[in-house]
Design a protein around this motif. Structure first.
Motif, PDB file in Angstrom:
ATOM      1  N   THR A   1       0.826  -1.207   0.000  1.00 56.54           N
ATOM      2  CA  THR A   1       0.000   0.000   0.000  1.00 56.54           C
ATOM      3  C   THR A   1       0.862   1.260   0.000  1.00 56.54           C
ATOM      4  OG1 THR A   1      -0.112  -0.053   2.403  1.00 56.54           O
ATOM      5  CG2 THR A   1      -1.894  -1.139   1.191  1.00 56.54           C
ATOM      6  N   ALA A   2       2.172   1.112   0.120  1.00 56.47           N
ATOM      7  CA  ALA A   2       3.059   2.271   0.120  1.00 56.47           C
ATOM      8  C   ALA A   2       3.252   2.774  -1.307  1.00 56.47           C
ATOM      9  CB  ALA A   2       4.409   1.894   0.716  1.00 56.47           C
ATOM     10  N   ALA A   3       3.339   4.083  -1.441  1.00 57.84           N
ATOM     11  CA  ALA A   3       3.552   4.681  -2.754  1.00 57.84           C
ATOM     12  C   ALA A   3       4.990   4.449  -3.197  1.00 57.84           C
ATOM     13  CB  ALA A   3       3.256   6.170  -2.691  1.00 57.84           C
ATOM     14  N   ARG A   4       5.156   4.221  -4.472  1.00 56.38           N
ATOM     15  CA  ARG A   4       6.510   4.047  -5.014  1.00 56.38           C
ATOM     16  C   ARG A   4       7.193   5.409  -5.099  1.00 56.38           C
ATOM     17  NH1 ARG A   4       6.486   0.798 -10.374  1.00 56.38           N
ATOM     18  NH2 ARG A   4       8.675   1.170 -10.042  1.00 56.38           N
ATOM     19  N   PRO A   5       8.522   5.444  -4.887  1.00 56.40           N
ATOM     20  CA  PRO A   5       9.224   6.730  -4.998  1.00 56.40           C
ATOM     21  C   PRO A   5       9.180   7.256  -6.431  1.00 56.40           C
ATOM     22  CG  PRO A   5      10.735   4.951  -4.388  1.00 56.40           C
ATOM     23  CD  PRO A   5       9.388   4.363  -4.508  1.00 56.40           C
ATOM     24  N   THR A   6       9.091   8.564  -6.541  1.00 58.62           N
ATOM     25  CA  THR A   6       9.071   9.182  -7.870  1.00 58.62           C
ATOM     26  C   THR A   6      10.491   9.333  -8.384  1.00 58.62           C
ATOM     27  OG1 THR A   6       9.226  11.412  -6.973  1.00 58.62           O
ATOM     28  CG2 THR A   6       7.001  10.495  -7.250  1.00 58.62           C
ATOM     29  N   MET A   7      10.596   9.670  -9.653  1.00 57.26           N
ATOM     30  CA  MET A   7      11.907   9.865 -10.268  1.00 57.26           C
ATOM     31  C   MET A   7      12.644  11.032  -9.599  1.00 57.26           C
ATOM     32  SD  MET A   7      12.578   8.843 -13.804  1.00 57.26           S
ATOM     33  CE  MET A   7      14.015   8.833 -14.745  1.00 57.26           C
ATOM     34  N   GLN A   8      11.898  12.077  -9.247  1.00 60.88           N
ATOM     35  CA  GLN A   8      12.501  13.237  -8.599  1.00 60.88           C
ATOM     36  C   GLN A   8      13.092  12.840  -7.238  1.00 60.88           C
ATOM     37  OE1 GLN A   8       9.785  16.445  -7.964  1.00 60.88           O
ATOM     38  NE2 GLN A   8      11.378  17.873  -7.345  1.00 60.88           N
ATOM     39  N   GLU A   9      12.391  12.025  -6.490  1.00 63.76           N
ATOM     40  CA  GLU A   9      12.906  11.565  -5.195  1.00 63.76           C
ATOM     41  C   GLU A   9      14.132  10.692  -5.382  1.00 63.76           C
ATOM     42  OE1 GLU A   9       8.741  11.428  -2.671  1.00 63.76           O
ATOM     43  OE2 GLU A   9       9.377   9.668  -3.808  1.00 63.76           O
TER      44      GLU A   9
END
Length: 64
Positions: A8-16
């Motif tokens: 349920t955790a969001a995947r890290p974005t490219m910016q992160e």
């Protein structure tokens, strides 16, 4: 029926990801300079050399 193993955790974005890479490179550079800089990069600034020397002692690197 829900999947118990679904994340349920969001995947890290490219910016992160790029931010994490930038921090990793910055910290690696600081540790490298504090541990291996022997006056070559700070030849014109003895104060900077002394700061790196004190950082070696603070981080536990043997220097003399």
């Amino acid at each position: 029926m829900s999947n118990l193993f679904a994340s349920t955790a969001a995947r890290p974005t490219m910016q992160e990801g790029f931010a994490a890479l930038g921090w990793a490179l910055t910290l690696s550079s600081v540790i490298f300079l504090a541990s291996f800089e022997q006056g070559m990069l700070t030849a014109g600034a003895p104060v900077a050399h002394e700061l790196f020397h004190d950082a070696r002692h603070l981080l536990g690197f043997p220097c003399h």
